[in-house]
Design a protein around this motif. Structure first.
Motif, PDB file in Angstrom:
ATOM      1  N   MET A 123      38.894  38.553  30.172  1.00  0.00           N
ATOM      2  CA  MET A 123      37.249  39.385  30.394  1.00  0.00           C
ATOM      3  C   MET A 123      36.224  37.931  30.140  1.00  0.00           C
ATOM      4  N   VAL A 124      36.897  37.408  29.340  1.00  0.00           N
ATOM      5  CA  VAL A 124      35.858  36.039  29.207  1.00  0.00           C
ATOM      6  C   VAL A 124      35.713  35.217  30.663  1.00  0.00           C
ATOM      7  N   VAL A 125      36.585  35.249  31.381  1.00  0.00           N
ATOM      8  CA  VAL A 125      36.454  34.062  32.759  1.00  0.00           C
ATOM      9  C   VAL A 125      35.683  35.625  33.806  1.00  0.00           C
ATOM     10  N   ALA A 126      36.255  37.138  33.859  1.00  0.00           N
ATOM     11  CA  ALA A 126      35.091  37.592  34.019  1.00  0.00           C
ATOM     12  C   ALA A 126      33.792  37.542  34.430  1.00  0.00           C
ATOM     13  N   THR A 127      33.756  38.344  32.836  1.00  0.00           N
ATOM     14  CA  THR A 127      31.848  38.071  32.346  1.00  0.00           C
ATOM     15  C   THR A 127      31.445  37.038  32.995  1.00  0.00           C
ATOM     16  N   LEU A 128      32.238  35.562  33.330  1.00  0.00           N
ATOM     17  CA  LEU A 128      31.380  34.507  33.249  1.00  0.00           C
ATOM     18  C   LEU A 128      31.092  34.567  35.452  1.00  0.00           C
ATOM     19  N   ALA A 129      32.418  35.547  35.505  1.00  0.00           N
ATOM     20  CA  ALA A 129      33.092  34.779  37.420  1.00  0.00           C
ATOM     21  C   ALA A 129      30.980  36.414  37.344  1.00  0.00           C
ATOM     22  N   LYS A 130      30.332  37.047  36.538  1.00  0.00           N
ATOM     23  CA  LYS A 130      30.065  38.292  36.528  1.00  0.00           C
ATOM     24  C   LYS A 130      28.165  37.199  36.499  1.00  0.00           C
ATOM     25  N   HIS A 131      28.245  36.500  35.353  1.00  0.00           N
ATOM     26  CA  HIS A 131      27.247  35.635  35.375  1.00  0.00           C
ATOM     27  C   HIS A 131      26.752  35.298  36.514  1.00  0.00           C
ATOM     28  N   TYR A 132      27.859  34.535  37.538  1.00  0.00           N
ATOM     29  CA  TYR A 132      27.707  33.533  38.329  1.00  0.00           C
ATOM     30  C   TYR A 132      27.629  34.063  39.802  1.00  0.00           C
ATOM     31  N   HIS A 133      27.924  34.937  39.860  1.00  0.00           N
ATOM     32  CA  HIS A 133      27.863  35.921  40.906  1.00  0.00           C
ATOM     33  C   HIS A 133      29.301  35.657  42.019  1.00  0.00           C
ATOM     34  N   VAL A 134      30.110  35.388  41.344  1.00  0.00           N
ATOM     35  CA  VAL A 134      31.199  34.631  41.695  1.00  0.00           C
ATOM     36  C   VAL A 134      32.497  36.313  41.713  1.00  0.00           C
ATOM     37  N   PRO A 135      32.596  36.801  43.168  1.00  0.00           N
ATOM     38  CA  PRO A 135      33.482  38.000  42.809  1.00  0.00           C
ATOM     39  C   PRO A 135      34.811  37.331  42.203  1.00  0.00           C
ATOM     40  N   PHE A 136      35.681  38.613  41.358  1.00  0.00           N
ATOM     41  CA  PHE A 136      36.644  38.670  40.640  1.00  0.00           C
ATOM     42  C   PHE A 136      37.663  39.740  41.104  1.00  0.00           C
ATOM     43  N   TYR A 137      38.521  39.734  41.410  1.00  0.00           N
ATOM     44  CA  TYR A 137      39.617  40.942  42.130  1.00  0.00           C
ATOM     45  C   TYR A 137      40.594  40.215  40.996  1.00  0.00           C
ATOM     46  N   VAL A 138      41.158  41.686  40.929  1.00  0.00           N
ATOM     47  CA  VAL A 138      42.491  41.425  40.105  1.00  0.00           C
ATOM     48  C   VAL A 138      43.320  41.907  40.829  1.00  0.00           C
ATOM     49  N   CYS A 139      44.787  41.506  40.840  1.00  0.00           N
ATOM     50  CA  CYS A 139      46.006  41.597  41.653  1.00  0.00           C
ATOM     51  C   CYS A 139      47.029  42.377  41.554  1.00  0.00           C
ATOM     52  N   ALA A 140      47.145  43.385  41.994  1.00  0.00           N
ATOM     53  CA  ALA A 140      48.131  45.001  41.404  1.00  0.00           C
ATOM     54  C   ALA A 140      48.466  45.916  42.169  1.00  0.00           C
ATOM     55  N   PRO A 141      50.113  45.524  41.908  1.00  0.00           N
ATOM     56  CA  PRO A 141      51.363  45.763  42.237  1.00  0.00           C
ATOM     57  C   PRO A 141      51.230  47.834  41.990  1.00  0.00           C
ATOM     58  N   THR A 142      51.136  48.248  42.789  1.00  0.00           N
ATOM     59  CA  THR A 142      51.140  49.878  42.107  1.00  0.00           C
ATOM     60  C   THR A 142      51.434  50.443  40.847  1.00  0.00           C
ATOM     61  N   ALA A 143      52.310  49.630  41.081  1.00  0.00           N
ATOM     62  CA  ALA A 143      53.329  49.739  39.626  1.00  0.00           C
ATOM     63  C   ALA A 143      52.679  49.101  38.494  1.00  0.00           C
ATOM     64  N   THR A 144      51.533  48.470  38.353  1.00  0.00           N
ATOM     65  CA  THR A 144      51.401  48.361  37.480  1.00  0.00           C
ATOM     66  C   THR A 144      49.758  48.965  37.637  1.00  0.00           C
ATOM     67  N   ILE A 145      49.732  50.424  37.724  1.00  0.00           N
ATOM     68  CA  ILE A 145      48.743  51.588  37.842  1.00  0.00           C
ATOM     69  C   ILE A 145      49.084  52.008  37.100  1.00  0.00           C
ATOM     70  N   ASP A 146      48.369  52.569  35.423  1.00  0.00           N
ATOM     71  CA  ASP A 146      49.138  52.885  34.886  1.00  0.00           C
ATOM     72  C   ASP A 146      48.027  55.086  35.191  1.00  0.00           C
ATOM     73  N   MET A 147      48.464  56.044  35.629  1.00  0.00           N
ATOM     74  CA  MET A 147      47.020  56.757  35.602  1.00  0.00           C
ATOM     75  C   MET A 147      47.480  57.675  34.595  1.00  0.00           C
ATOM     76  N   SER A 148      48.088  57.685  33.786  1.00  0.00           N
ATOM     77  CA  SER A 148      48.662  58.388  32.509  1.00  0.00           C
ATOM     78  C   SER A 148      47.501  57.730  31.270  1.00  0.00           C
ATOM     79  N   ASP A 186      37.099  45.334  31.393  1.00  0.00           N
ATOM     80  CA  ASP A 186      36.351  46.913  31.570  1.00  0.00           C
ATOM     81  C   ASP A 186      36.065  46.366  33.513  1.00  0.00           C
ATOM     82  N   HIS A 187      36.468  47.915  33.581  1.00  0.00           N
ATOM     83  CA  HIS A 187      36.210  48.022  35.251  1.00  0.00           C
ATOM     84  C   HIS A 187      35.121  47.470  35.633  1.00  0.00           C
TER      85      HIS A 187
END
Ligand code: MRU
Length: 359
Positions: free
Chosen positions: A254-279, A321-322
């Motif tokens: 989340m530190v990297v994500a915050t910095l990326a937002k500050h410097y306008h760098v796109p921040f992508y998360v790679c997630a197999p659907t097995a990692t998405i927890d809809m519960s 945070d999303h």
């Protein structure tokens, strides 16, 4: 690159892992046959990374079931469920662990009343299917991820979401490996990732071995490389994604994500659907693993690097945070905000058995 992160030795049978705690110095294979050995290998990060943990646990359940002396279904199921609960307790954050274990349990439940000998065969097929799927899923993530960057780009990654964290390709590294095959000449920055140094020991190792242009940086340097304009995109993996797109991944993400937002760098998360927890409605419901103090104070060092008895806070993961995430790259396309709706569509595609285009 002739190693397998996690595989099955069908003859013994045993779960075969490359001991990641020995890398980059030594490439040592371990053959795991006992529940305690498999549990420890996961807890001690000998096998680590969300997809690899899931595959190891699935193969482990087959290996344990193969040793069962139970001749009746009821006893076989009881033993199976006890061992499943035990392996599930090894690490709490990566949802792939419980996801893979549930899939294995479902095989046993679907064949209620049948002979344990028959069920063992089905368990073997399912465990190998989980392993094979990981390869296909990571490759698809690589294709979608590659569509987000261009040749010559600088890419920053955190921790190890590479082939060592999966079976082949990895998740965050999949676009990098596919780009490498196609002459994209990416410049990759790998955060060292305190305290367990997965970036230095594993990501730098595997990318360097593969001939990728990789530069190792300390965690506190990611702001500098972004400010210098050297990073066009961040790709990270994840251990659990909540319904609203909050993402649990290695501490520091989340530190990297915050910095990326500050410097306008796109921040992508790679997630197999097995990692998405809809519960889990949001990141607040994700259990964050706390690790022993010695990992911060002395592990990997010749002598302790902190005063004896000092208080230590050592969470293994944090929640990004999303609102900081540009897109979540799955094997069914790139999810964009609002994530709950994008995930709905992705799971519909999955149910329909299609790969489809990025959302
Ligand atoms: O504690 P670890 O090394 O298992 O943490 C791994 C990570 O945080 C990875 O980024 C995550 O599991 C994704 S792996 C494709």
């Amino acid at each position: 690159m002739d190693y397998e992160t996690v595989a099955l030795d069908e003859k013994r049978p045993a779960v075969v892992i490359l001991d990641q705690t020995q890398l980059p110095g030594r490439a040592e294979l371990l053959y795991l046959t006992q529940a305690r050995e498999i549990w420890e290998a996961i807890y001690l990060l000998k096998v680590r990374g969300a997809p690899a943990i899931g595959v190891a646990a699935a193969l482990g359940m087959y290996v344990l079931a193969a040793q069962s002396k139970a001749e009746e279904y009821a006893l076989f199921l009881k033993e199976f469920q006890e061992q499943k609960a035990y392996l599930d307790s090894a690490r709490p954050t990566a949802v792939n662990l419980s996801w893979a274990l549930k899939r294995m349990e479902q095989v046993v439940l679907d064949h209620a009343g049948q002979s344990p000998a028959k069920i063992r065969e089905f368990l073997k097929q399912e465990a190998l299917a989980i392993r094979e799927e990981d390869i296909r899923v990571c490759r698809a993530i690589g294709e979608y991820g590659l569509s987000l960057v261009k040749p010559g780009d600088g890419i920053l990654t955190h921790c190890n979401a590479g082939r060592l964290a999966a079976v082949r390709y990895g998740t965050a590294t999949a676009p990098i490996y596919l780009g490498q095959e196609r002459g994209y000449h990416f410049r990759v920055f790998a955060d060292e990732t305190r305290p367990l140094l997965q970036g230095a020991r594993l990501t730098a190792y595997e990318l360097h071995q593969a001939g990728v242009d990789v530069t190792l940086i300390c965690d506190n340097m990611s702001g500098t490389v972004m400010k210098n304009g050297w990073v066009n995109a961040v790709f990270v993996g994840c251990d659990r994604v909540a319904q609203n797109g909050d993402v649990a991944n290695k501490i520091g993400t989340m530190v990297v994500a915050t910095l990326a937002k500050h410097y306008h760098v796109p921040f992508y998360v790679c997630a197999p659907t097995a990692t998405i927890d809809m519960s889990a409605p949001s990141g607040e419901q994700i259990c964050i693993e706390q690790r022993p103090a010695r990992e911060v104070t002395q592990m990997w060092y010749r002598e302790p690097m902190a005063p004896e008895g000092v208080k230590v806070f050592n969470p293994a993961f944090d929640v990004t945070d999303h609102s900081l995430i540009t897109g979540i790259v799955t094997e069914y396309g790139v999810a964009r905000p609002p994530y709950d709706q994008a995930f709905q569509k992705i799971f519909e595609k999955k149910a329909a058995g299609r790969t489809g285009n990025a959302l």
